[in-house]
Design a protein around this motif. Structure first.
Motif, short mmCIF file in Angstrom:
data_model
loop_
_atom_site.label_atom_id
_atom_site.label_comp_id
_atom_site.label_asym_id
_atom_site.label_seq_id
_atom_site.Cartn_x
_atom_site.Cartn_y
_atom_site.Cartn_z
N GLN A 1 0.84 -1.20 0.00
CA GLN A 1 0.00 0.00 0.00
C GLN A 1 0.87 1.25 0.00
OE1 GLN A 1 -2.81 0.09 3.19
NE2 GLN A 1 -4.09 -1.48 2.27
N ARG A 2 1.92 1.19 0.80
CA ARG A 2 2.82 2.31 0.90
C ARG A 2 3.54 2.55 -0.43
NH1 ARG A 2 5.66 5.36 4.66
NH2 ARG A 2 3.77 5.52 5.86
N LEU A 3 3.96 1.47 -1.06
CA LEU A 3 4.63 1.60 -2.36
C LEU A 3 3.66 2.13 -3.41
CD1 LEU A 3 6.72 -1.69 -2.35
CD2 LEU A 3 7.59 0.63 -2.14
N LEU A 4 2.39 1.72 -3.30
CA LEU A 4 1.40 2.21 -4.25
C LEU A 4 1.21 3.71 -4.06
CD1 LEU A 4 -0.78 1.85 -6.38
CD2 LEU A 4 -2.38 1.25 -4.57
N ALA A 5 1.12 4.15 -2.81
CA ALA A 5 0.99 5.58 -2.55
C ALA A 5 2.20 6.31 -3.13
CB ALA A 5 0.85 5.84 -1.06
N LEU A 6 3.37 5.70 -3.01
CA LEU A 6 4.57 6.30 -3.59
C LEU A 6 4.43 6.39 -5.11
CD1 LEU A 6 7.52 7.28 -3.35
CD2 LEU A 6 8.24 4.90 -3.41
N ALA A 7 3.90 5.34 -5.71
CA ALA A 7 3.74 5.35 -7.17
C ALA A 7 2.79 6.47 -7.61
CB ALA A 7 3.21 3.99 -7.65
N THR A 8 1.72 6.71 -6.83
CA THR A 8 0.80 7.78 -7.23
C THR A 8 1.51 9.13 -7.23
OG1 THR A 8 0.03 8.30 -4.99
CG2 THR A 8 -1.16 6.59 -6.18
N VAL A 9 2.47 9.29 -6.32
CA VAL A 9 3.22 10.55 -6.28
C VAL A 9 4.22 10.59 -7.45
CG1 VAL A 9 4.78 11.95 -4.91
CG2 VAL A 9 2.94 10.69 -3.79
N LEU A 10 4.90 9.49 -7.68
CA LEU A 10 5.92 9.44 -8.74
C LEU A 10 5.31 9.67 -10.12
CD1 LEU A 10 8.09 6.38 -7.66
CD2 LEU A 10 8.68 8.80 -7.47
N ALA A 11 4.10 9.13 -10.33
CA ALA A 11 3.49 9.22 -11.66
C ALA A 11 3.27 10.66 -12.07
CB ALA A 11 2.16 8.45 -11.66
N ARG A 12 3.15 11.55 -11.10
CA ARG A 12 2.94 12.96 -11.43
C ARG A 12 4.26 13.65 -11.80
NH1 ARG A 12 -1.94 14.64 -9.40
NH2 ARG A 12 -1.22 16.79 -9.39
N ARG A 13 5.35 12.93 -11.67
CA ARG A 13 6.69 13.45 -11.97
C ARG A 13 6.94 14.82 -11.32
NH1 ARG A 13 7.64 11.61 -18.18
NH2 ARG A 13 7.53 9.38 -17.74
N PRO A 14 6.91 14.85 -10.01
CA PRO A 14 7.10 16.13 -9.34
C PRO A 14 8.56 16.58 -9.44
CG PRO A 14 7.02 14.36 -7.74
CD PRO A 14 6.76 13.74 -9.07
N ALA A 15 8.75 17.90 -9.43
CA ALA A 15 10.11 18.44 -9.41
C ALA A 15 10.72 18.25 -8.03
CB ALA A 15 10.09 19.92 -9.77
N ILE A 16 9.85 18.22 -7.02
CA ILE A 16 10.33 17.99 -5.66
C ILE A 16 9.52 16.85 -5.07
CG2 ILE A 16 10.59 19.00 -3.37
CD1 ILE A 16 10.56 21.73 -4.89
N LEU A 17 10.21 15.87 -4.54
CA LEU A 17 9.56 14.70 -3.97
C LEU A 17 9.79 14.70 -2.47
CD1 LEU A 17 8.17 11.94 -4.41
CD2 LEU A 17 10.43 10.98 -4.85
#
Lengths: 249, 273, 531
Positions: free
Chosen positions: C454-470
Motif C-alpha cells: 500500500q505504501r509503495l502504491l501511494a509512492l507510485a501515485t506521487v511518482l506518476a505525477r513526476r514532481p520536481a520535488i519529492l
C-alpha cells in the motif's frame, strides 16, 4: 446532589412528555425557562443554548412561514398580500406548536449536554438488553471527533495529490468523492477489525456482564425516577381519555 | 483444561420465535398507529391543541421502533454491530449538514441504507430506528421519525435481497419507491407532532400547497411525496457507489451479501465450494 | 509433533478467502509449546497476518474464508473440510486460550470505555467477573505493563507505544495460554521495544506460549527460542535461534535486518538495477543531471522559516492563559530553517520524535504556511497558493497511505488525476507501478494489498505525477526488505530524472543509504549530521 444518568433522563423525558400532553403555552415556556436556568447553573448554559438555537430557529422559521402566512382555516385576517394571509389563528397555532416543541427539545438537550457519557453507558450496560444500545451510543459519540481528525488528514493528503477545491459544483462533487471514499472505506475496514476484537473479548456473547465503573444509584433517586415516570404516565392517560370519542381534541 | 466448547452451539428455536414475535409486534404497532392517525382525524390538526394526536403518533411509532430494536439488535453479528456507529455518524453528519442548507432533501439515511444492503432488512430496520434514537441525543426532534427510518432500512434491505443493487440503474428506482412509502409514513409525524416541517426549504413547499387550500396533513403528505422519493433515489445511488468501491473481502465478510448474491460480480460459487 | 506439551497445533492444508482463486496458506504445520517464544518471519504478503488471525480466532473458518485442515487448542481438536458444515469457532471461548494482538493494535480497543482501567476490564466485564476481582486483575496487569500511572487517563490521550501496551494488556488480562503478537515492534522506539522483550520473557516464564510475527529481524525476534520462515503461504525453513540464516538469506526472503528496528546489522544497499528502461524518456521531462545545476533557481529554497502551532494545542490552554507574554510562542516548532535544494539532490532529515520533521515537510507544499520567512519552489514564492496548485510541482508521500487511496484498482489509483491522452496516462501509470515493483498488482484493490505494498502504491501515485520535488514522510515504516529496496531505487530513479528529494526518517541507516546529505532537525533549526 449528583444525579444518576437515568434519573436525569427520566426527568428530561417526562418534562417533554408532560408538556406535549398539556399543550399549554405558559407551562411550555415555564419548562423551557427552568431547563435553561438549570443548564446555566451547571455551567453548560452556552452549549445548551447554542444547540437549542440550531434546532429551534429553523424550525420556528418554518412554522411561522407556513402557518403565519398560509392558514386557510383562519378567519381573523390581520394582513393580506395576494394568496398570503396573516391570521390570528395561524399565528396562535404556530406559537403553540413552537413552544411545545421547544419545551420538549430544551430539557432533553440539557440532559445530553450535562450527562456523563461514561456513566450513562455504564448505567445502561448494567441493565442487560441495553448493553448493545449503550455500545452503539458510546461508539458513535467517540467516532464523531475521531472522524473530524481523519477527515482533516485525508483532505491534506488529497491536496498534496493535487486536489483544489473550487467554488463551482462539479469541483465540489469531485472533492467530496475524493474525501468521502477513503473515509468510508477506512471506517468500514476499521469496523471489521474491531468486530473481531469485540468477539474475542466476549462482548457479543456476554450473558451477564458486570461493570468496572460503579455509578452511585441511591434509593431516593430510584424512587424519584419511578415517581416522575408515573406522573408522566398519568398525565398522558388523562389527556388520552379526555380525547376519546366525545372528548375534545 | 477447560471443558467449555470452542465451537458455537446452534441457535435455540425458542429465542428465535420470541424475536420474531417482537418484530411482528413492532411492525403492528407502527402500522396500527399510522392507520389510526389517517383514518380517525386528519381534519382537526389545525383546529385545537391536538396534543392527543401528537401523543399517539409519538408513543405508537416509538414503541414500534423500540420493539424492532429489541427484536433485531441481540441477533446481529459483531461485524454488523460495529458498523452501526459508522452508519449513524454518516447519517448524523450528512443529515445535519444537508438540513442546514436550503436544499429540500435530507440525505440522512446513507448509513442506514448501507447497513441494509450489507446486512439485510432486519439490520437495516434496527439501524434506522437506532439512528433516530441516538441522533436525538444531539437533536431531539428526530426521535419521532424513528419508525419511518426503520421502514426505510427494512425496504432498502429487501431491495438488496431481491437483487436491485445488482444493476446500477435499479438502485435509484428502488430508492424512489422506498421514498414514496417512507414519505407517506413519516407525514403524520410531521403533521401531528410538529405541525409542519423542520426545515425552511421543505416548509416553503408546504406553504405552497396550503396556499392552494389543502389541509395541513394533505399539504405535508404532498411535500413528502415531492422530497422523499428524490432524496431516497439519491441516497440509494450514493450507497451503490460506496458498496461497489469496497474491497471484495470487506463486502464478502457479510453473510447476507454472500447468501443472496446482493452485488454483481460476487457470486456464491466459490463460497459453497 | 509432541502433542503432549504443545498447547496450540495447526495443520493447514489450505486456507482460501471467499471468492478468491488461490489459497493464501498451503501445506503448513505449526505447534507451539508452553513457556516458549517463537518467531514467525515473513515478508509483507507472505500470509503471516492471515496465519496469525487464523490461529488467534480472528479470521474464522467459514466467516472470512474456507479452511481445510486441523486446529488443536488446549486438547480440543477441530477438523475443517472447507465446507459450510465446518465447525463454527466461538471467538470468545477461543480467546480464553489464544490471544491475538494485531499490527494495528488500536483495533483491539473497544473505544467505548472512558479510561485505560475500564478498557482493560472490558473483557472481564463481559465474562461477568466480579468488580473486586476485576480491580485486582487490572492493577496486576497494569503493573506488569507499566500502565499503572495511566489507569485513569482516557485511551485517546495515549502515545503509540502506550496504546500498544494497552492493547497487549487487554489480551493478556484474559490470561490466554498462547499470545500472538503481529509486528509488535513496528514504529516503536528502542526503549519501548526493549520493554516488550522483557514482557515477553516474563509471560513465557509464566508458561505462556508466545508467537511473534515479524518482517523485521529485531530484538524481539532475537529473544525467541525458535524461528520459522513463511514464504508465499508455506513454511520454507525453521529451527532454533542460533541457526538463524545469515543476513543475505534473510534479505533475500524480504526481511529487514536493521538496527533501525532495534536489532543489529543494517539494510543492504539496493541491489536492484537502475536500468535505462526505468528512466523516463527525457523529452517531456526536466532531465537535469544532479551535479549540473543548470537551472537558474534551486528546486526549493527555504529562508528563515519560523513556525509555531496556533491555539489548536488544547491541552496547553490553561498554561498559556497564565503567561500573558506573547514574545516567544510556547509551541514554536521551527525557529529559522534555511535550506536550498538543487534538482537531483536527495536530502534526509532526521531528528527525535516530535522535533517537527513532518511539520517542516508540510511547508514545502503549503499545507502549513510559515509565520515568517519564505518558501520558494522553482523560484516562486508559494505563500497564499492552494496546496493543490503547488502539488503540480511538489509531491508528498504521507505516513498513512490509506488516507489517499480510494480507487478500485492500483492502476486506476496511479492514473487518477494525470493529464494527457489515455495512452500516455496508462504508460505513465504502468511505469510508476514498475518503478515501485507493483506491476504484478495493477488490477488489485488498493485496500487489499499488504501494508508494505500500500505504501509503495501511494509512492507510485506521487511518482506518476513526476514532481520536481519529492517529499517522503517516514517512508520506511511498514516496508519489508523488498519494499525498502524498491523505495531506494525509486528515489534514485526520481533523482536521476532531475527531481529534488527530501525524506524525513527516524531510521539513520536508511538516511545514510538513500540520501546524498543528512541534516538533523534539532531545536527548531537544521544542522548537518555528525559524521
Amino acid at each position: 446532589m449528583k444525579l444518576h444518568p437515568l434519573t436525569s433522563l427520566a426527568i428530561a423525558g417526562s418534562a417533554a412528555v408532560v408538556t406535549t400532553a398539556a399543550a399549554s403555552v405558559p407551562l411550555s415556556l415555564a419548562v423551557m425557562a427552568t431547563a435553561a436556568a438549570l443548564s446555566f447553573m451547571s455551567g453548560r448554559g452556552a452549549q445548551v443554548l447554542a444547540a437549542s438555537a440550531m434546532i429551534l430557529v429553523p424550525l420556528c422559521l418554518a412554522l411561522f412561514m407556513v402557518h403565519g402566512l398560509f392558514f386557510p382555516e383562519g378567519t381573523t385576517v390581520i394582513a393580506q398580500w395576494g394568496p398570503a394571509r396573516v391570521t390570528i389563528e395561524g399565528l396562535t397555532f404556530a406559537a403553540e406548536r413552537a413552544s411545545r416543541i421547544g419545551a420538549a427539545v430544551v430539557p432533553l438537550l440539557v440532559f445530553s449536554c450535562t450527562v456523563s457519557v461514561p456513566d450513562l453507558v455504564a448505567a445502561l450496560s448494567a441493565r442487560g438488553v441495553s448493553g448493545r444500545v449503550a455500545f452503539v451510543l458510546a461508539a458513535t459519540l467517540a467516532l464523531v471527533p475521531a472522524i473530524g481528525q481523519q477527515q482533516l488528514r485525508i483532505r491534506q493528503a488529497q491536496e498534496a495529490r493535487g486536489l483544489v477545491i473550487r467554488r463551482h459544483l462539479p469541483s465540489r462533487i469531485a472533492a467530496f468523492r475524493l474525501q468521502a471514499l477513503p473515509l468510508v472505506l477506512s471506517l468500514v475496514e476499521e469496523a471489521s477489525g474491531r468486530a473481531q476484537a469485540l468477539e474475542a473479548r466476549g462482548f457479543v456473547s456476554a450473558a451477564r456482564p458486570t461493570s468496572y465503573r460503579q455509578v452511585q444509584d441511591p434509593l431516593p433517586q430510584r424512587i424519584l425516577r419511578w415517581l416522575v415516570l408515573l406522573c408522566a404516565a398519568v398525565v398522558v392517560g388523562l389527556r388520552l381519555s379526555s380525547s376519546l370519542p366525545g372528548g375534545n381534541w | 483444561m477447560s471443558s467449555t466448547s470452542l465451537t458455537l452451539p446452534a441457535p435455540a428455536p425458542a429465542a428465535a420465535r420470541k424475536r420474531r414475535l417482537l418484530e411482528i409486534l413492532g411492525a403492528l404497532a407502527i402500522a396500527g398507529t399510522y392507520a389510526y392517525l389517517v383514518l380517525n382525524q386528519p381534519s382537526d390538526i389545525a383546529g385545537g391543541p391536538g396534543s392527543a394526536a401528537a401523543l399517539i403518533a409519538l408513543s405508537g411509532f416509538l414503541v414500534g421502533a423500540i420493539l424492532l430494536i429489541m427484536a433485531v439488535l441481540p441477533t446481529l453479528p459483531a461485524s454488523t454491530l460495529v458498523l452501526i456507529p459508522v452508519a449513524l455518524v454518516l447519517n448524523i453528519v450528512l443529515g445535519q449538514f444537508v438540513g442546514s442548507t436550503l436544499v429540500p432533501f435530507y440525505l440522512d439515511a446513507i448509513g442506514t441504507v448501507l447497513i441494509a444492503v450489507l446486512a439485510g432488512p432486519a439490520a437495516g430496520a434496527a439501524t434506522g430506528a437506532l439512528s433516530s434514537i441516538i441522533w436525538s441525543f444531539f437533536n431531539p426532534t428526530v426521535l419521532p421519525f424513528a419508525a419511518g427510518a426503520a421502514l426505510i432500512g427494512a425496504l432498502a434491505g429487501l431491495a438488496a435481497r431481491y437483487g436491485l443493487f445488482r444493476r446500477f440503474y435499479f438502485a435509484p428506482i428502488a430508492g424512489f419507491l422506498t421514498g414514496i412509502i417512507g414519505g407517506v409514513v413519516s407525514a403524520p409525524v410531521a403533521a401531528f407532532v410538529f405541525g409542519g416541517t423542520s426545515g425552511v426549504a421543505t416548509g416553503a413547499i408546504v406553504s405552497a400547497f396550503r396556499a392552494m387550500g389543502d389541509t395541513l396533513f394533505a399539504a405535508i403528505t404532498k411535500q413528502a411525496l415531492l422530497s422523499d422519493p428524490m432524496d431516497k433515489a439519491i441516497v440509494f445511488t450514493l450507497v451503490a457507489l460506496l458498496v461497489y468501491a469496497l474491497p471484495r473481502r470487506a463486502r464478502l465478510q457479510f453473510p447476507f451479501v454472500r447468501r443472496h448474491n446482493v452485488l454483481a460480480g460476487t457470486g456464491r460459487d466459490d463460497a459453497t465450494n | 509433533m509432541t502433542e503432549e506439551s504443545s498447547v496450540l497445533r495447526a495443520c493447514v492444508e489450505h486456507f482460501t478467502f471467499h471468492d478468491e482463486a488461490g489459497p493464501v496458506l498451503t501445506g503448513l504445520e505449526l505447534a507451539l509449546r508452553r513457556g516458549t517464544i517463537t518467531a514467525l518471519l515473513g515478508a509483507s504478503g507472505s500470509g503471516k497476518t492471515t496465519l496469525g488471525r487464523l490461529l488467534g480466532g480472528w479470521s474464522r473458518p467459514g466467516n472470512s474464508g474456507l479452511l481445510s485442515g486441523v486446529l488443536e487448542v488446549a486438547g480440543q481438536i477441530l477438523h475443517f473440510e472447507g465446507t459450510d458444515d465446518d465447525p463454527a469457532i466461538n471467538a470468545a471461548e477461543w480467546a480464553r486460550h489464544v490471544g491475538y494482538v494485531p499490527q494495528d493494535s488500536t483495533t483491539v480497543l473497544s473505544m467505548v470505555r472512558a479510561t485505560v482501567g475500564e478498557e482493560l476490564a472490558f473483557g472481564l466485564e463481559n465474562r461477568g467477573v466480579s468488580p473486586a476481582a476485576m480491580r485486582e486483575s487490572v492493577q496486576h496487569v497494569a503493573g506488569r505493563l507499566g500502565l499503572t500511572h495511566l489507569l485513569e487517563h482516557s485511551p485517546t490521550t495515549l502515545s503509540g507505544g502506550e496504546l500498544r501496551k494497552l492493547a497487549i494488556g487487554c489480551v493478556v488480562i484474559m490470561n490466554p495460554e498462547v499470545l500472538i503478537l503481529d509486528e509488535p515492534a513496528a514504529s516503536l522506539d528502542a526503549e519501548a521495544a526493549a520493554g516488550l522483550v522483557t514482557l515477553m520473557r516474563d509471560l513465557a516464564g509464566r508458561g505462556t506460549a508466545v508467537l511473534v510475527l515479524s518482517q523485521c529481524v529485531d530484538a524481539l525476534v532475537r529473544a525467541a527460542g525458535h524461528w520459522f520462515l513463511l514464504q508465499e503461504g508455506s513454511l520454507s525453513a525453521g529451527g532454533i535461534m542460533a541457526e538463524l540464516p545469515d543476513f543475505t538469506a534473510l534479505a533475500a526472503a524480504g526481511l529487514v535486518v536493521s538496527a533501525g528496528c532495534g536489532g543489529v546489522g543494517s539494510t543492504p544497499a539496493t541491489d536492484l538495477p537502475v536500468d535505462a528502461q526505468l528512466m523516463p524518456d527525457g523529452s517531456a521531462h526536466r532531465a537535469l543531471p544532479p551535479d549540473l545545476g543548470g537551472s537558474k533557481f534551486p528546486a526549493a529554497q527555504l529562508t528563515d522559516v519560523q513556525f509555531a502551532f496556533g491555539p489548536v494545542a488544547r491541552q496547553r490552554r490553561p498554561l498559556r492563559r497564565r503567561n500573558a507574554q506573547r514574545a516567544v510562542p510556547p509551541n514554536t516548532v521551527l525557529r529559522g530553517v534555511n535550506l536550498s535544494l538543487q534538482a537531483g539532490e536527495v536530502i534526509a532529515i532526521t531528528g527525535p520524535n516530535g522535533a517537527g520533521k513532518s511539520t517542516l515537510l508540510r511547508h514545502f507544499n503549503g499545507l502549513l504556511q510559515p509565520d515568517s520567512g519564505s518558501v520558494l519552489i522553482e523560484g516562486k514564492d508559494i505563500a497564499g497558493q492552494a496546496t493543490g496548485t503547488v502539488a503540480a510541482a511538489v509531491g508528498l508521500l504521507f505516513q498513512q497511505p490509506r488516507d489517499q487511496l480510494f480507487e478500485r484498482t492500483a492502476q486506476r489509483e496511479v492514473a487518477f488525476g494525470l493529464s494527457g491522452s489515455a495512452g500516455t496516462i496508462a504508460a505513465a501509470a504502468t511505469h510508476a507501478l514498475d518503478v515501485v515493483g507493483l506491476s504484478g498488482a495493477s488490477s488489485r484493490h488498493p485496500a487489499e494489498l499488504p501494508a508494505s505494498q500500500q505504501r509503495l502504491l501511494a509512492l507510485a501515485t506521487v511518482l506518476a505525477r513526476r514532481p520536481a520535488i519529492l517529499l517522503l514522510d517516514e517512508p520506511t515504516v511498514a516496508l519489508d526488505g523488498h519494499g525498502r529496496r524498491f523505495l531506494v531505487r525509486a528515489i534514485h530513479v526520481a533523482a536521476a530524472a532531475g527531481a529534488a528529494v527530501v525524506l524525513v526518517t527516524h531510521d539513520v541507516d536508511f538516511a545514510a543509504e538513500a540520501a546524498h546529505k543528512t541534516l538533523v532537525l534539532s531545536d527548531g533549526i537544521l544542522v548537518p549530521a555528525e559524521p
